[in-house]
Motif scaffolding. Structure first.
Motif, PDB file in Angstrom:
ATOM      1  N   ALA A 275     -25.276  12.099  54.335  1.00  0.00           N
ATOM      2  CA  ALA A 275     -24.532  12.325  53.088  1.00  0.00           C
ATOM      3  C   ALA A 275     -25.021  11.381  51.991  1.00  0.00           C
ATOM      4  N   ALA A 276     -25.286  10.130  52.350  1.00  0.00           N
ATOM      5  CA  ALA A 276     -25.780   9.164  51.357  1.00  0.00           C
ATOM      6  C   ALA A 276     -27.175   9.566  50.871  1.00  0.00           C
ATOM      7  N   LEU A 277     -28.025  10.037  51.763  1.00  0.00           N
ATOM      8  CA  LEU A 277     -29.369  10.481  51.358  1.00  0.00           C
ATOM      9  C   LEU A 277     -29.289  11.634  50.360  1.00  0.00           C
ATOM     10  N   LYS A 278     -28.312  12.490  50.526  1.00  0.00           N
ATOM     11  CA  LYS A 278     -28.172  13.632  49.622  1.00  0.00           C
ATOM     12  C   LYS A 278     -27.806  13.207  48.200  1.00  0.00           C
ATOM     13  N   THR A 279     -27.317  11.997  48.044  1.00  0.00           N
ATOM     14  CA  THR A 279     -26.960  11.524  46.702  1.00  0.00           C
ATOM     15  C   THR A 279     -28.180  11.007  45.942  1.00  0.00           C
ATOM     16  N   LEU A 280     -29.286  10.810  46.637  1.00  0.00           N
ATOM     17  CA  LEU A 280     -30.504  10.281  46.007  1.00  0.00           C
ATOM     18  C   LEU A 280     -31.288  11.393  45.337  1.00  0.00           C
ATOM     19  N   GLY A 281     -32.097  11.018  44.379  1.00  0.00           N
ATOM     20  CA  GLY A 281     -32.994  11.978  43.754  1.00  0.00           C
ATOM     21  C   GLY A 281     -34.075  12.408  44.741  1.00  0.00           C
ATOM     22  N   ASP A 282     -34.684  13.550  44.487  1.00  0.00           N
ATOM     23  CA  ASP A 282     -35.690  14.095  45.403  1.00  0.00           C
ATOM     24  C   ASP A 282     -36.842  13.126  45.650  1.00  0.00           C
ATOM     25  N   ASP A 283     -37.384  12.536  44.590  1.00  0.00           N
ATOM     26  CA  ASP A 283     -38.526  11.635  44.733  1.00  0.00           C
ATOM     27  C   ASP A 283     -38.168  10.402  45.560  1.00  0.00           C
TER      28      ASP A 283
ATOM     29  N   GLY B 107     -34.006   3.184  46.153  1.00  0.00           N
ATOM     30  CA  GLY B 107     -33.387   3.972  47.217  1.00  0.00           C
ATOM     31  C   GLY B 107     -32.591   3.130  48.182  1.00  0.00           C
ATOM     32  N   ARG B 108     -33.152   1.996  48.595  1.00  0.00           N
ATOM     33  CA  ARG B 108     -32.429   1.104  49.511  1.00  0.00           C
ATOM     34  C   ARG B 108     -31.153   0.590  48.849  1.00  0.00           C
ATOM     35  N   ALA B 109     -31.256   0.232  47.579  1.00  0.00           N
ATOM     36  CA  ALA B 109     -30.077  -0.279  46.865  1.00  0.00           C
ATOM     37  C   ALA B 109     -29.003   0.805  46.749  1.00  0.00           C
ATOM     38  N   GLN B 110     -29.404   2.024  46.402  1.00  0.00           N
ATOM     39  CA  GLN B 110     -28.427   3.109  46.266  1.00  0.00           C
ATOM     40  C   GLN B 110     -27.783   3.429  47.614  1.00  0.00           C
ATOM     41  N   LEU B 111     -28.594   3.464  48.675  1.00  0.00           N
ATOM     42  CA  LEU B 111     -28.034   3.730  50.003  1.00  0.00           C
ATOM     43  C   LEU B 111     -27.060   2.637  50.406  1.00  0.00           C
ATOM     44  N   ALA B 112     -27.428   1.391  50.158  1.00  0.00           N
ATOM     45  CA  ALA B 112     -26.544   0.279  50.517  1.00  0.00           C
ATOM     46  C   ALA B 112     -25.210   0.396  49.786  1.00  0.00           C
ATOM     47  N   ARG B 113     -25.257   0.700  48.484  1.00  0.00           N
ATOM     48  CA  ARG B 113     -24.008   0.850  47.714  1.00  0.00           C
ATOM     49  C   ARG B 113     -23.175   2.010  48.255  1.00  0.00           C
ATOM     50  N   THR B 114     -23.836   3.147  48.444  1.00  0.00           N
ATOM     51  CA  THR B 114     -23.113   4.342  48.907  1.00  0.00           C
ATOM     52  C   THR B 114     -22.494   4.113  50.274  1.00  0.00           C
ATOM     53  N   LEU B 115     -23.254   3.532  51.180  1.00  0.00           N
ATOM     54  CA  LEU B 115     -22.742   3.318  52.539  1.00  0.00           C
ATOM     55  C   LEU B 115     -21.690   2.219  52.578  1.00  0.00           C
ATOM     56  N   THR B 116     -21.832   1.186  51.743  1.00  0.00           N
ATOM     57  CA  THR B 116     -20.829   0.122  51.676  1.00  0.00           C
ATOM     58  C   THR B 116     -19.531   0.675  51.105  1.00  0.00           C
ATOM     59  N   ASP B 117     -19.639   1.467  50.020  1.00  0.00           N
ATOM     60  CA  ASP B 117     -18.444   2.076  49.420  1.00  0.00           C
ATOM     61  C   ASP B 117     -17.742   2.966  50.423  1.00  0.00           C
TER      62      ASP B 117
END
Length: 173
Positions: A108-116, A152-162
């Motif tokens: 689910a967190a990966l789906k929040t990231l942009g394609d690139d 990407g790592r930062a966005q995943l960390a935020r999404t998963l922490t939230d």
């Protein structure tokens, strides 16, 4: 296409139209399975087309196609019979396990990231590619790949922490 190819194609088309249903009927009568009969006949005609110069020169092209279709059906029947026998001997294979909560959360967190960014993370972590390999594969400069990995790592960390904080039962009410 040459004139000979056109006439061969026309001859095959005529042969197919005149005999396809008859082949299906014979295989169906032999097997009792209409879907298998249709699939077998279709495959037999495909093989006949691949060798049309030889098949059309045979004394009975229809007999050739009928024989091939029956053999295909018999082979499929044997495979199915062996599969059923193996299941009876060993039992059905267990289905895939349900995904863990962590896996669902990461997907689910990966789906929040942009394609690139998602592609870059996948190539780096799942395909074990270096920054330079990813850059060559995607055509992006190495600096861009590094930035995507960082972002990407930062966005995943935020999404998963939230998400982790939102799932806790000990949160204040």
């Amino acid at each position: 296409m040459t004139e000979g190819d056109v006439s061969a194609a026309a001859a095959f088309d005529e042969f197919y139209r005149a005999s396809a249903q008859r082949v299906v009927h014979v295989v169906y009568a032999s097997t009792g399975d209409l879907e298998l009969a249709r699939d077998s006949a279709q495959e037999a005609f495909a093989r006949a087309w691949q060798r049309w110069d030889q098949v059309s020169a045979a004394d009975e092209p229809l007999a050739w196609v009928r024989t091939v279709a029956r053999r295909i059906a018999i082979s499929a029947w044997r495979k199915d019979t062996n599969r059923v026998a193996a299941m009876e001997r060993h039992g059905e294979l267990p289905g895939p396990a349900a995904p863990s909560e962590d896996r669902v959360a990461v997907v689910a967190a990966l789906k929040t990231l942009g394609d690139d960014v998602r592609e870059t993370l996948a190539l780096h972590y799942l395909a074990d590619m270096s920054v330079d390999e990813i850059a060559r594969t995607t055509g992006a400069p190495p600096g861009t790949i590094k930035a995507r990995l960082h972002r990407g790592r930062a966005q995943l960390a935020r999404t998963l922490t939230d998400r982790g904080e939102g799932d806790r039962d000990d949160r204040p009410s």
